[in-house]
Design a protein around this motif. Sequence first.
Motif, short mmCIF file in Angstrom:
data_model
loop_
_atom_site.label_atom_id
_atom_site.label_comp_id
_atom_site.label_asym_id
_atom_site.label_seq_id
_atom_site.Cartn_x
_atom_site.Cartn_y
_atom_site.Cartn_z
N ARG A 204 -10.45 12.19 -20.75
CA ARG A 204 -10.09 13.50 -21.30
C ARG A 204 -8.63 13.86 -21.08
N VAL A 205 -7.82 12.86 -20.71
CA VAL A 205 -6.39 13.11 -20.51
C VAL A 205 -5.59 12.06 -21.28
N PRO A 206 -4.38 12.38 -21.72
CA PRO A 206 -3.55 11.40 -22.43
C PRO A 206 -2.99 10.35 -21.48
N THR A 207 -2.45 9.29 -22.06
CA THR A 207 -1.98 8.15 -21.28
C THR A 207 -0.92 8.54 -20.26
N LYS A 208 0.03 9.37 -20.66
CA LYS A 208 1.15 9.68 -19.76
C LYS A 208 0.72 10.49 -18.54
N TRP A 209 -0.40 11.21 -18.63
CA TRP A 209 -0.86 12.02 -17.51
C TRP A 209 -1.91 11.32 -16.65
N ARG A 210 -2.43 10.19 -17.11
CA ARG A 210 -3.55 9.54 -16.42
C ARG A 210 -3.22 9.15 -14.98
N PRO A 211 -2.06 8.55 -14.67
CA PRO A 211 -1.79 8.18 -13.27
C PRO A 211 -1.84 9.36 -12.30
N ARG A 212 -1.34 10.51 -12.73
CA ARG A 212 -1.33 11.68 -11.83
C ARG A 212 -2.70 12.34 -11.75
N LEU A 378 2.81 3.89 -10.54
CA LEU A 378 2.22 3.60 -11.84
C LEU A 378 3.14 3.95 -13.00
N GLU A 379 3.95 4.98 -12.81
CA GLU A 379 4.84 5.41 -13.89
C GLU A 379 6.11 4.57 -13.99
N ARG A 380 6.42 3.80 -12.95
CA ARG A 380 7.68 3.06 -12.93
C ARG A 380 7.54 1.55 -12.83
N VAL A 381 6.39 1.07 -12.38
CA VAL A 381 6.20 -0.37 -12.20
C VAL A 381 4.97 -0.79 -12.98
N ASN A 382 4.97 -2.01 -13.51
CA ASN A 382 3.80 -2.46 -14.25
C ASN A 382 2.63 -2.69 -13.31
N ARG A 383 1.44 -2.76 -13.88
CA ARG A 383 0.20 -2.76 -13.08
C ARG A 383 0.07 -4.02 -12.21
N ARG A 384 0.27 -5.18 -12.80
CA ARG A 384 0.07 -6.42 -12.04
C ARG A 384 1.03 -6.54 -10.87
N SER A 385 2.29 -6.23 -11.10
CA SER A 385 3.29 -6.35 -10.02
C SER A 385 2.99 -5.38 -8.89
N SER A 386 2.62 -4.15 -9.22
CA SER A 386 2.36 -3.15 -8.19
C SER A 386 1.17 -3.55 -7.32
#
Length: 522
Positions: A204-212, A378-386
Motif C-alpha cells: 500500500r506504499v509506493p516504491t520510494k517510500w517502502r524502505p522507510r 536501502l536508498e543509497r546502496v543496491n540490495r545485494r551489496s548491502s
Amino acid sequence: MTDQSEPLLLSHICADDSDVNDRTSSEELTFDSIVEQSLSDFGFWQLFQVVLVGLALFFDAFPIFITVYTDAYPTWHCVNHTICDHSTSDICKLPRSAWEWDGGSKDKTVISEFGLECSSSLLRGMPSSAFYIGAIVGGFFLALIPDGSLGRKKLVLFSTFAMSVTSMFVVFSTNVWIYTTLKFVIGFTRSQTWSYALVLISERVPTKWRPRVTMIPFTLFVLGFMSLSGVAYLARHSSWRYLYLYTAVPATFYCIFLYLFALESPRWLHLQGNNEEAIVVLKSLSSKNKAYLESLISKLPLEQETVEALPRYSIKDFFFRKWAFRRILVVMVILFGMGMSYYGVPLAVRDIDVNIYLSETLNAVVELPTFIITPFILERVNRRSSVLVNTLLGGASGVLCFVLSVFGKTGIAFAFELGTFFCARTGFNLMAVYMVEMFPTCVRSSATMMFRQALVVGGACCPLIASIGRDLPSVSFAIFGVAMSGLGLFVLILPETKGSSLCDTMEEQEKRDQTINTSNCC
C-alpha cells in the motif's frame, strides 16, 4: 475479454482537468503505475494505515516474551529457621511448612501455582517449548493457504484476534497441561502475524517510500517488547494470570479498530479482479488524486470478466517454476544463518563475564538504531551489496568476539557481541524489503511466511549451539558469525531489485526479469 495474466492495461486515459491530462497523456498505464502515481504523496492517512496495521506487531511481541515473567522461578523465604536456611537449603528437601513464597501468594507465577518448583527442567520449560513448536507448525501450515483465499487484512485480523482470545483463555488454566496446550495454540495462531502485516503494509506504499515505511512495524515490535517490562512491573504483585489479561484485552480492542478502519491491499484486490474496489481503496489513501482515480473506473474491465480470466496461484508455484524455487531457497538459506545470529547471540552472551541484565537490555536497545540506518542504506546502496557487506561485517564481529573473550578482553568482546547482533538485525531488515521486491503479489504472502519460517528454524538451533559454549567458552559466537557470513554469500545469486516496482503475477515477474537480464547482457 481482457487477459488478466498480464497487469491491467489502461491506455490513453484522459480526465477532465488539465493536471490529470498531463499525467496520462500518451503512454499506457499498468496497475502498478496507477498505484505508484496515486500514492506518490505520502500523507497522513497513509501513515495512519501503516501504524494501524503495524500495531499488530506491537501486540505480537507480548506472547513471545511474556513467559519471562509468568513462568519465572519465584523467590522464597524460610518460615521455620530451625530446619531451613535460605542460603544452603534445597527447597525440594524441606517440608512444605518450613518455607513460603515471597509475598505469600501461591499464584505469583506458573511455577508456584502448579507446584513445579521441584519438577524437571523439561516439565518447567514445556509451556515455552510448546509455544515455539506451535509457531513452527503454524508457520508451515499457514504457508499452504493460497494468497488469493482470504486477503491481507483478514489474515492480519484473524491471527491477532485468535492470539488475543486464546491468551484470555489462559486465565482458566487449572493445570500445566491445559496451560501448555493453550501456549501451543497461541504460538500457532500468531506464527505469521508478522508476515501478514509486512505484506499488507508494503503493498500500500509506493516504491520510494517502502524502505522507510517497512521499518515502522519493526519499531513497534521492539516498543511492544520494551513496554511489556513496564506492564509486568505494574502487575508484579498480582497473579500471573492478570498479565495475560492486561496484554490480551487491549489486543482484542485493537482488532475492532483494525476491522473498522484498516484498508485492504489494492494490489491484492486487483489480482482478484476487484478493480473498482481497488480504485476505491486508492482514493481513500490519496484524496488529492480522487479526480484522476475516478476517471479510471469507467475504463476498467468488468469484475465478472476479470475473475474468469484470472490465473490461480499457490505455494506449488515455487516448486514448478525454477526461478521462484531458486530464489525462495536462497532467501531461506540466508535467513537461516541470520536467525542463528539474531536469536543465538543474546543467548550466548552468558559465556562472557558481563552483567546478564545489562547485556540483555543493551541488546534490546541496539535494535532501535537499525530502523533508522536501514532506510538510509536501502536508498543509497543496491540490495545485494548491502546484504553481503552487512553479513560479512557481522560474521567478522562474531569471530573477533570469540578471539577476544579467549584472551580475556571481556569489555571489547562484549562490544563486538553487540556489533554482531546489530548486523543480524540490520540484515533481517534489509532482507525483509529485498524479499518483498523479489516476488509478485500473487505469491508474496506465501514467500514472506517461508522467509519468516527460515528465521525461526535458525533460531531453534541456537540453544544447542549456545550450550557448546559451556565446554569451550564463547566458541558459539564464532559459529554464529561464520554461519551468518558464509550463508550470506548466497545473496550473490539473487537478482538486484533496487528502484524496481512490484509485480502482480508470475508471468509479469518473469517478463520483467527477462527484460532486465537482456539489458544487462547488452
